[in-house]
Write a protein that holds these residues in place. Structure first.
Motif, PDB file in Angstrom:
ATOM      1  N   THR A  53       0.837  -1.193   0.000  1.00 38.49           N
ATOM      2  CA  THR A  53       0.000   0.000   0.000  1.00 38.49           C
ATOM      3  C   THR A  53       0.872   1.243   0.000  1.00 38.49           C
ATOM      4  O   THR A  53       1.821   1.344   0.779  1.00 38.49           O
ATOM      5  CB  THR A  53      -0.931   0.022   1.230  1.00 38.49           C
ATOM      6  OG1 THR A  53      -1.727  -1.160   1.226  1.00 38.49           O
ATOM      7  CG2 THR A  53      -1.831   1.234   1.209  1.00 38.49           C
ATOM      8  N   ILE A  57      -1.513   6.665   1.071  1.00 35.43           N
ATOM      9  CA  ILE A  57      -2.795   6.017   1.349  1.00 35.43           C
ATOM     10  C   ILE A  57      -2.807   5.454   2.765  1.00 35.43           C
ATOM     11  O   ILE A  57      -3.807   5.579   3.490  1.00 35.43           O
ATOM     12  CB  ILE A  57      -3.078   4.903   0.331  1.00 35.43           C
ATOM     13  CG1 ILE A  57      -3.358   5.500  -1.055  1.00 35.43           C
ATOM     14  CG2 ILE A  57      -4.265   4.047   0.775  1.00 35.43           C
ATOM     15  CD1 ILE A  57      -3.685   4.477  -2.108  1.00 35.43           C
ATOM     16  N   LEU A  61      -5.481   6.475   5.637  1.00 35.30           N
ATOM     17  CA  LEU A  61      -6.333   5.506   6.328  1.00 35.30           C
ATOM     18  C   LEU A  61      -6.185   5.630   7.848  1.00 35.30           C
ATOM     19  O   LEU A  61      -7.171   5.571   8.586  1.00 35.30           O
ATOM     20  CB  LEU A  61      -5.991   4.089   5.878  1.00 35.30           C
ATOM     21  CG  LEU A  61      -6.407   3.706   4.454  1.00 35.30           C
ATOM     22  CD1 LEU A  61      -5.809   2.365   4.069  1.00 35.30           C
ATOM     23  CD2 LEU A  61      -7.923   3.674   4.322  1.00 35.30           C
ATOM     24  N   LEU A  65      -9.191   6.638  10.464  1.00 36.52           N
ATOM     25  CA  LEU A  65      -9.718   5.701  11.455  1.00 36.52           C
ATOM     26  C   LEU A  65      -9.506   6.143  12.898  1.00 36.52           C
ATOM     27  O   LEU A  65     -10.329   5.839  13.765  1.00 36.52           O
ATOM     28  CB  LEU A  65      -9.074   4.323  11.258  1.00 36.52           C
ATOM     29  CG  LEU A  65      -9.431   3.592   9.970  1.00 36.52           C
ATOM     30  CD1 LEU A  65      -8.748   2.237   9.933  1.00 36.52           C
ATOM     31  CD2 LEU A  65     -10.931   3.424   9.848  1.00 36.52           C
ATOM     32  N   CYS A 128     -14.679  -5.286   4.931  1.00 34.53           N
ATOM     33  CA  CYS A 128     -13.988  -4.033   5.220  1.00 34.53           C
ATOM     34  C   CYS A 128     -13.599  -3.942   6.698  1.00 34.53           C
ATOM     35  O   CYS A 128     -14.371  -4.293   7.580  1.00 34.53           O
ATOM     36  CB  CYS A 128     -14.880  -2.848   4.846  1.00 34.53           C
ATOM     37  SG  CYS A 128     -14.030  -1.259   4.957  1.00 34.53           S
ATOM     38  N   ALA A 130     -11.857  -0.869   7.554  1.00 31.66           N
ATOM     39  CA  ALA A 130     -11.418   0.527   7.641  1.00 31.66           C
ATOM     40  C   ALA A 130     -12.581   1.480   7.380  1.00 31.66           C
ATOM     41  O   ALA A 130     -13.213   1.980   8.311  1.00 31.66           O
ATOM     42  CB  ALA A 130     -10.265   0.771   6.657  1.00 31.66           C
ATOM     43  N   MET A 131     -12.885   1.739   6.101  1.00 33.23           N
ATOM     44  CA  MET A 131     -13.880   2.745   5.774  1.00 33.23           C
ATOM     45  C   MET A 131     -15.258   2.439   6.351  1.00 33.23           C
ATOM     46  O   MET A 131     -16.061   3.354   6.553  1.00 33.23           O
ATOM     47  CB  MET A 131     -13.997   2.915   4.252  1.00 33.23           C
ATOM     48  CG  MET A 131     -12.887   3.726   3.633  1.00 33.23           C
ATOM     49  SD  MET A 131     -13.230   4.118   1.905  1.00 33.23           S
ATOM     50  CE  MET A 131     -11.728   5.013   1.478  1.00 33.23           C
ATOM     51  N   PHE A 197      -3.436  -1.337   9.536  1.00 34.12           N
ATOM     52  CA  PHE A 197      -4.593  -0.497   9.225  1.00 34.12           C
ATOM     53  C   PHE A 197      -5.714  -0.584  10.248  1.00 34.12           C
ATOM     54  O   PHE A 197      -6.599   0.269  10.250  1.00 34.12           O
ATOM     55  CB  PHE A 197      -5.118  -0.824   7.828  1.00 34.12           C
ATOM     56  CG  PHE A 197      -4.110  -0.539   6.758  1.00 34.12           C
ATOM     57  CD1 PHE A 197      -3.566   0.722   6.632  1.00 34.12           C
ATOM     58  CD2 PHE A 197      -3.683  -1.525   5.895  1.00 34.12           C
ATOM     59  CE1 PHE A 197      -2.616   0.997   5.652  1.00 34.12           C
ATOM     60  CE2 PHE A 197      -2.740  -1.267   4.922  1.00 34.12           C
ATOM     61  CZ  PHE A 197      -2.200   0.001   4.806  1.00 34.12           C
ATOM     62  N   LEU A 237     -10.474  10.752   5.027  1.00 37.69           N
ATOM     63  CA  LEU A 237     -11.217  10.054   3.980  1.00 37.69           C
ATOM     64  C   LEU A 237     -11.024  10.753   2.633  1.00 37.69           C
ATOM     65  O   LEU A 237     -10.726  10.099   1.623  1.00 37.69           O
ATOM     66  CB  LEU A 237     -12.701  10.014   4.340  1.00 37.69           C
ATOM     67  CG  LEU A 237     -13.659   9.493   3.262  1.00 37.69           C
ATOM     68  CD1 LEU A 237     -13.379   8.028   2.959  1.00 37.69           C
ATOM     69  CD2 LEU A 237     -15.109   9.675   3.699  1.00 37.69           C
ATOM     70  N   THR A 240      -7.461  10.322   1.349  1.00 32.66           N
ATOM     71  CA  THR A 240      -7.253   8.953   0.862  1.00 32.66           C
ATOM     72  C   THR A 240      -7.865   8.765  -0.513  1.00 32.66           C
ATOM     73  O   THR A 240      -7.271   8.130  -1.399  1.00 32.66           O
ATOM     74  CB  THR A 240      -7.862   7.941   1.855  1.00 32.66           C
ATOM     75  OG1 THR A 240      -7.284   8.133   3.145  1.00 32.66           O
ATOM     76  CG2 THR A 240      -7.626   6.521   1.392  1.00 32.66           C
ATOM     77  N   ASN A 302     -12.806  -4.782   1.912  1.00 31.65           N
ATOM     78  CA  ASN A 302     -11.423  -4.369   2.147  1.00 31.65           C
ATOM     79  C   ASN A 302     -10.669  -4.354   0.817  1.00 31.65           C
ATOM     80  O   ASN A 302      -9.996  -5.328   0.453  1.00 31.65           O
ATOM     81  CB  ASN A 302     -10.765  -5.333   3.136  1.00 31.65           C
ATOM     82  CG  ASN A 302      -9.397  -4.870   3.563  1.00 31.65           C
ATOM     83  OD1 ASN A 302      -8.831  -3.943   2.996  1.00 31.65           O
ATOM     84  ND2 ASN A 302      -8.843  -5.529   4.564  1.00 31.65           N
ATOM     85  N   GLU A 304      -8.125  -2.563   0.000  1.00 35.51           N
ATOM     86  CA  GLU A 304      -6.675  -2.523   0.172  1.00 35.51           C
ATOM     87  C   GLU A 304      -6.098  -3.934   0.192  1.00 35.51           C
ATOM     88  O   GLU A 304      -5.068  -4.212  -0.440  1.00 35.51           O
ATOM     89  CB  GLU A 304      -6.308  -1.785   1.470  1.00 35.51           C
ATOM     90  CG  GLU A 304      -6.668  -0.312   1.472  1.00 35.51           C
ATOM     91  CD  GLU A 304      -8.145  -0.072   1.732  1.00 35.51           C
ATOM     92  OE1 GLU A 304      -8.652   0.974   1.327  1.00 35.51           O
ATOM     93  OE2 GLU A 304      -8.803  -0.959   2.325  1.00 35.51           O
TER      94      GLU A 304
END
Length: 355
Positions: A53, A57, A61, A65, A128, A130-131, A197, A237, A240, A302, A304
């Motif tokens: 990654t 980015i 992230l 978070l 996911c 993260a987001m 992450f 956000l 990213t 997810n 990523e």
């Protein structure tokens, strides 16, 4: 007098939240434009990496978070852990229905595109971590339930991602008489991505709450500190999104038709998974906060990890990796839209918990 629960949804949002779809569209457009006009930008942004990654980015992230996880009341996790109904439905949707639905959609829409199909299947087996916390927070969902579900999914992801990849790319197609593909993923790369992450911002959020409450008290922490910290999640956000789309702007804009074929099954997947989970939660008697947490947990993926897995096996310029990159292009605006749908549906619930 109008109660908070009866006020229009938009009236209860900050200006930043209220115009979030506009900011996100501008961030996506800016990233695509930068990636298109500055071809060398991709190499520059990808020079330093955390695993597979890009460092910008990764930083975005983490910035995204940390504020969300600082809001979590960690003392209430035991309450959520005792909710077997919520946990059972979440695990069934995320690890049972989700991968199978993406497998079916990938074969239905991309029968002659094995690379893109593989990329979509890899997305479907990666829930996911993260987001999804951002979407749940914006929708007014249960942060404690979100944190616990994400933590559980992270552990399962480390243990089961490679096994699920083999099942949906090799074993199940073989049973059905379809073309299969043998893949090998690095368990260490998957574990490292989860630790970075999720583990880093989770630890930072936990320590921030613990130290802040002990030194200044709950009232100061909840009413003064968190409101100042909260906007940084959306700043992270947007940052990213700009970097993510700048990295792949050339690939996305050079062949829009390919992007469209990937986008259609993704769009159906996000909307269908969210809708099913929301209806199941409501019909099962969950309150609004837990239902919205369940719905967004079921719908998010997810990307990523899917991109990292594709790069490690097929390379950074592979079509499998491109399918992963297209994912956020569809997921971000769709789930932002579903945030507003979710908040509008609060009236369906007999008890509304303000967030």
């Amino acid at each position: 007098m109008t109660s908070p629960a009866q006020e229009p949804v938009l009236a209860r949002l900050s200006l930043l939240d209220r115009l979030l779809p506009l900011w996100i569209l501008l961030a996506m457009a800016s990233g695509l434009l930068l990636g298109r006009l500055l071809p060398g930008l991709q190499s520059l942004l990808g020079t330093v990496q955390v695993g597979h990654t890009s460092l910008p980015i990764a930083l975005g992230l983490l910035m995204m978070l940390y504020p969300v996880l600082a809001k979590v009341r960690y003392g209430e996790l035991a309450r959520v852990a005792s909710d077997r109904k919520l946990l059972g439905m979440a695990l069934g949707l995320v690890w049972g229905l989700g991968p199978l639905l993406m497998f079916c959609l990938a074969w239905l829409f991309l029968p002659d595109q094995p690379e893109f199909r593989t990329g979509l299947i890899l997305i479907g087996i990666a829930p996911c971590i993260a987001m999804v916390l951002i979407w749940i927070d914006l929708a007014g969902g249960d942060r404690e339930a979100a944190a616990l579900l994400v933590a559980i999914n992270s552990v399962i992801q480390v243990l089961a991602y490679a096994l699920l990849g083999s099942f949906y790319l090799q074993i199940l197609p073989g049973w059905l008489g379809l073309n299969s593909e043998v893949v090998n993923f690095s368990l260490w790369e998957i574990a490292k991505a989860v630790m970075i992450f999720l583990g880093v911002p989770l630890l930072a959020g936990f320590l921030t709450r613990r130290i802040g409450v002990r030194t200044k008290g709950v009232r100061w922490y909840e009413k003064t500190f968190l409101p100042r910290l909260a906007p940084w999640a959306l700043y992270g956000l947007l940052f990213t999104i700009v970097v993510m789309f700048a990295l792949q702007g050339q690939a996305i804009t050079s062949d829009p038709l390919q992007v469209l074929w990937i986008a259609i099954p993704l769009f159906i997947y996000f909307v269908l998974m969210w809708s099913l989970a929301f209806v199941i939660g409501r019909c099962s008697g969950l309150d609004y906060r837990r239902t919205s947490s369940l719905a967004f947990t079921a719908a998010g993926n997810n990307f990523e990890l899917a991109i990292a897995a594709s790069i490690s096996v097929w390379g950074v310029t592979s079509q499998q990796a491109l399918a992963g990159v297209v994912g956020p292009l569809i997921e971000v605006p769709v789930l932002v839209g579903l945030v507003y749908v979710s908040r509008a549906l609060r009236r369906w619930f007999p008890l509304v918990y303000e967030n």
